[in-house]
Write an enzyme that holds these catalytic residues in place. Structure first.
Site, PDB file in Angstrom:
ATOM      1  N   TYR A 101     -11.280   9.010   8.572  1.00  0.00           N
ATOM      2  CA  TYR A 101      -9.965   8.764   8.736  1.00  0.00           C
ATOM      3  C   TYR A 101      -9.483   8.717   7.090  1.00  0.00           C
ATOM      4  O   TYR A 101     -10.218   8.106   6.319  1.00  0.00           O
ATOM      5  CB  TYR A 101      -9.533   7.438   9.159  1.00  0.00           C
ATOM      6  CG  TYR A 101      -7.947   6.889   8.889  1.00  0.00           C
ATOM      7  CD1 TYR A 101      -6.898   7.435   9.723  1.00  0.00           C
ATOM      8  CD2 TYR A 101      -7.831   6.336   7.796  1.00  0.00           C
ATOM      9  CE1 TYR A 101      -5.756   6.973   9.145  1.00  0.00           C
ATOM     10  CE2 TYR A 101      -6.399   6.047   7.236  1.00  0.00           C
ATOM     11  CZ  TYR A 101      -5.565   6.162   8.232  1.00  0.00           C
ATOM     12  OH  TYR A 101      -4.038   5.879   7.882  1.00  0.00           O
ATOM     13  N   GLU A 189      -1.287  10.798   6.543  1.00  0.00           N
ATOM     14  CA  GLU A 189      -2.766  10.406   7.033  1.00  0.00           C
ATOM     15  C   GLU A 189      -3.313  11.553   7.572  1.00  0.00           C
ATOM     16  O   GLU A 189      -2.452  12.436   8.083  1.00  0.00           O
ATOM     17  CB  GLU A 189      -2.609   9.172   8.045  1.00  0.00           C
ATOM     18  CG  GLU A 189      -2.045   9.313   9.086  1.00  0.00           C
ATOM     19  CD  GLU A 189      -2.376   8.127   9.937  1.00  0.00           C
ATOM     20  OE1 GLU A 189      -2.345   6.843   9.561  1.00  0.00           O
ATOM     21  OE2 GLU A 189      -2.067   8.217  11.406  1.00  0.00           O
TER      22      GLU A 189
END
Length: 377
Positions: A101, A189
């Site tokens: 991530y 993101e």
């Protein structure tokens, strides 16, 4: 402002971030065509402006064209958190070795952009923060220098542990920061950022939000806006000079001033209620604003009572009272309303409302308690 995954992936491509090939589809026939064109295992992904698509069944792997067709039939038209899936993204499947991530977000406390990274990719970062916060790397980026190459490499090396992989990931991090700044993002993101079995580093999912106040200088981003029903209301309210955000409660709030609006919502929560919205009519004494505000509040089917909390400064309480009476002449409703007026021309405003029979109170706590009581009837 939010955008869909397929739009975020296109922005990634524009900035040189590697993303697998994909095709946006609106029908099952288009899904079939896309699967044939890609000629490999594909993933069919629902395109809706909410998270949790995978858990809801909105993301499916298809090993062949027939499976892609079946997945398209299942996902198109399905309901995910109250949103109907009208389009899907058919994307080339990747052989995943490891998921990561990475994300950028504005941090008001440090007045800077924070880079967050974790080797726990592919799951909601909020869940990782709750259960394994030590697994999240947080790096404060100096706004004067931006994300420097060596900083990106250090962070990538902590994630990947391999210099070659880290070099590729570092390039993605610097590009992600560049697009974050240049597009006036508030969130960018990649989840997950993957390492493939062929040692490639790819962004296979993207999420981006943008600063509404900067959209005037981002025409390409603004053109991507696909507002849902709630956003349409918020945009319409903004055009009328109102600040409005819909929430999940059942007590509609009309207040003047953002600080008082926040305090009003806190007061409702304190006494066991739930606010249905944030609505600030601002400092104007234009009665039309009150009419517009009432139209918005009473247009929300979840609203069971309305709390009007006005502290008159620039805003005159008698003008608010006149606007409310006009609104109730136009709008036929059985939703109970409680009013608290204080400050400039409050006595005049209360005298005007006395003839209407609307409940009036003298304090904010009384107003909150009364609104909660009325909402339960």
């Amino acid at each position: 402002m939010k955008i869909h995954e397929y739009q975020a992936r296109q922005i990634f491509r524009d900035y040189g971030i590697p993303v697998p090939a994909d095709v946006l589809c609106y029908t099952v026939r288009e899904v079939e065509k896309a699967a044939k064109e890609l000629n490999c295992m594909v993933v069919i992904k629902a395109q809706v402006l909410t998270g949790g698509r995978g858990k809801a069944g909105g993301v499916k792997l298809a090993r062949n064209v027939e499976e892609a067709i079946n997945a398209g039939k299942q996902i198109l038209g399905m309901d995910i958190k109250g949103l109907t899936v009208e389009k899907v993204l058919v994307t080339r499947a990747a052989d995943i070795e490891k998921e990561f991530y990475v994300g950028l977000i504005n941090d008001r406390n440090t007045k800077s952009v924070i880079l967050m990274a974790s080797a726990e990719g592919g799951v909601e970062i909020e869940e990782v923060a709750k259960t394994n916060p030590e697994k999240i790397i947080k790096f404060q980026i100096n706004p004067l220098t931006g994300l420097l190459d060596y900083q990106a490499r250090n962070i990538a090396l902590k994630l990947f542990g391999n210099a070659n992989h880290a070099q590729k990931a570092a390039s993605i991090l610097t590009k992600l920061y560049k697009l974050f700044i240049e597009t006036d993002s508030t969130l960018a993101e990649i989840n997950p950022l993957i390492l493939t079995t062929d040692n490639e580093v790819l962004a296979i999912d993207g999420k981006m939000n943008f600063d509404d106040n900067a959209l005037f200088r981002q025409p390409k981003i603004l053109a991507m806006r696909e507002p849902d029903e709630e956003e349409v209301q918020e945009i319409a309210a903004h055009e009328k000079g109102l600040s409005y955000i819909k929430l999940d409660g059942n007590i509609g709030c009309m207040v003047n001033g953002a600080g008082l609006a926040m305090a009003t919502m806190d007061m409702i929560k304190l006494y066991g209620g739930s606010p249905a919205n944030f609505l600030d009519i601002g400092g104007s004494s234009n009665p039309q604003k009150v009419i517009d505000a009432m139209n918005i509040l009473l247009g929300d089917k979840n609203v069971k009572a309305v709390m009007i909390n006005i502290f008159g400064g620039i805003t005159r309480c008698d003008d608010v009272a006149r606007g409310l009476i006009k609104a109730l002449e136009i709008i036929i409703t059985d939703v109970p309303i409680v009013v608290r007026l204080s400050g400039t021309n409050a006595e005049e405003g209360l005298a005007i409302l006395k003839e209407t029979g609307l409940p009036t109170v003298s304090s904010m706590s009384e107003a909150a308690k009364k609104a909660i009581e009325l909402s339960k009837r």
